[in-house]
Design an enzyme around this catalytic site. Structure first.
Site, PDB file in Angstrom:
ATOM      1  N   LYS A 137      59.106  90.102  79.024  1.00 43.53           N
ATOM      2  CA  LYS A 137      59.018  89.996  77.565  1.00 43.53           C
ATOM      3  C   LYS A 137      59.650  91.216  76.892  1.00 43.53           C
ATOM      4  O   LYS A 137      60.475  91.080  75.977  1.00 43.53           O
ATOM      5  CB  LYS A 137      57.552  89.876  77.128  1.00 43.53           C
ATOM      6  N   ASP A 179      55.530  86.041  73.380  1.00 40.61           N
ATOM      7  CA  ASP A 179      54.301  86.802  73.176  1.00 40.61           C
ATOM      8  C   ASP A 179      53.185  85.813  72.861  1.00 40.61           C
ATOM      9  O   ASP A 179      53.360  84.594  72.976  1.00 40.61           O
ATOM     10  CB  ASP A 179      54.479  87.856  72.069  1.00 40.61           C
TER      11      ASP A 179
END
Length: 321
Positions: free
Chosen positions: A192, A210
Site C-alpha cells: 500500500k 486502505d
C-alpha cells in the site's frame, strides 16, 4: 285455510298495486356510503395484517430483489461511479503534505493507525530536524520518538523510519527507488505504501487499498475480497491502468467525506442511484447533510498545504486549535 290476501302470502298482493320506485340518493347519502365502504376496506386491511398493505416503491439504489448483476453490468456501473466521482472531486489528491518522494514515503509510514491531519501537523518539525535519509538514519531514537509521538505507536514508527532511512542511504544512494519491488524491501514499507509513493511521487499508476478504499469497493460490489492484495487485483481488472492512481484518491475522498464506516450519509450521496448498498446509512437528506465532513461539510481539510485547486480551507497547525 289461509285467507286470500293475508300477510305471508306473496301471491295475495293486488296486481294493480303500483311499484314503489327507489328514492333517488342525495349527494350526501352517496358520500356517506362511499366513506362507509372505504372505512370497511381499511378495517379489513388492518385485520389482514401488514402483508395486505401496498408495498412502497423502492428508492433508487435500494436493496430490492432483482436478478443477479452480470459481470459486464457491474463493470459498466463501476466505471460510471468513477466518472461521477471525478466530477464530484475534480480536486482529489493525496492528503499528506510532502515536497519530495522521501517526505511522502516517511509521511505514509507515519499515517498508519492515525489521521493524515495528525501526520501533517507532525512532519514539519520532523523534516526540519531530518531533511534527508542520511540525516534521519543518524537520528537519536529518543529524540525522534518525541517528535512523532502525536502520531501514535511512535516507538515502532521510529524503528521503521531509522531502518528505511539507513536502507536508502546504504542500498539506494540516499534516493527513494521508483520500483515497487525495491520499495517493499524497506523496513515498514508494504504494498500500500509503495503504491502511494509510486503513484504520487513517480507517476507510476497504482491502486492504494486502505480501509476506506476496501470498505467502499465492497459496498459497491466491485469485489467480495477482504485481503488488500486480492482487492487490488479485482479492482485493477475493472479499470484501465491510467485510472488507478486517481481512482484511489476519489474513492478515499468519498469514504472520508460521505460514505463513512459507521454512519454513511446515503441521503446526501450523489451516487446513491448507483449504489447497491444504499440504505445502510442515513437516508433523510437533511440529517445526512449534517454527517458530511471536510470541505463537503464546510470545514477545513487535512492538509496544512493543500494544492491550489482545493476548495476547502487549510488545516490548522499542531496546537493551533
Amino acid at each position: 285455510m289461509k285467507r286470500e290476501g293475508s300477510e305471508g302470502d306473496p301471491g295475495s298482493a293486488p296486481k294493480s298495486a303500483p311499484k314503489q320506485e327507489p328514492k333517488p340518493k342525495s349527494k350526501a347519502n352517496a358520500k356517506a356510503n362511499a366513506n362507509a365502504k372505504a372505512d370497511a376496506k381499511s378495517l379489513a386491511n388492518a385485520k389482514a395484517g401488514p402483508t395486505s398493505q401496498a408495498k412502497p416503491v423502492p428508492k433508487a439504489g435500494a436493496n430490492a430483489k432483482a436478478k443477479p448483476e452480470s459481470h459486464l453490468a457491474m463493470v459498466r456501473r463501476a466505471r460510471r461511479i468513477n466518472r461521477e466521482l471525478a466530477e464530484l472531486y475534480p480536486y482529489a489528491h493525496p492528503e499528506l503534505d510532502f515536497r519530495n518522494a522521501f517526505e511522502l514515503l516517511v509521511a505514509t509510514v507515519l499515517s498508519a493507525q492515525t489521521t493524515d491531519l495528525r501526520v501533517n501537523q507532525t512532519t514539519p518539525a520532523l523534516f526540519a530536524a531530518y531533511p534527508t535519509p542520511e540525516d534521519m538514519a543518524a537520528a537519536v531514537p529518543e529524540e525522534m520518538e518525541e517528535i512523532i509521538r502525536p502520531t501514535g505507536f511512535f516507538r515502532a514508527k521510529t524503528k521503521s523510519l531509522l531502518g528505511l532511512s539507513a536502507a536508502l542511504r546504504d542500498n539506494f544512494d540516499g534516493e527513494v527507488p521508483g520500483r515497487l519491488e525495491d520499495l517493499v524491501t524497506l523496513p515498514g514499507v508494504g504494498r500500500k505504501t509503495a503504491n502511494v509513493v509510486l503513484g504520487n511521487a513517480f507517476g507510476v499508476p497504482g491502486i492504494t487499498v486502505d480501509t476506506h478504499f476496501g470498505r467502499l469497493v465492497r459496498r459497491w460490489k466491485w469485489t467480495e475480497q477482504e485481503d488488500p492484495v486480492k482487492v487490488e487485483a479485482d479492482v485493477a481488472a475493472i479499470f484501465p491502468k491510467s485510472e488507478w492512481t486517481m481512482l484511489s484518491h476519489r474513492v478515499v475522498f468519498h469514504g472520508r467525506r460521505i460514505c463513512h464506516a459507521r454512519k454513511p450519509a446515503c441521503g446526501a450521496c450523489p451516487i446513491a442511484p448507483l449504489c447497491p448498498s444504499y440504505g445502510e446509512g442515513e437516508t433523510d437528506p437533511e440529517k445526512a447533510r449534517k454527517l458530511l465532513k471536510y470541505e463537503m461539510g464546510g470545514r477545513p481539510g487535512q492538509r496544512l498545504s493543500p494544492p491550489p485547486e482545493y476548495p476547502g480551507a487549510p488545516a490548522p497547525a499542531l496546537g493551533a486549535g
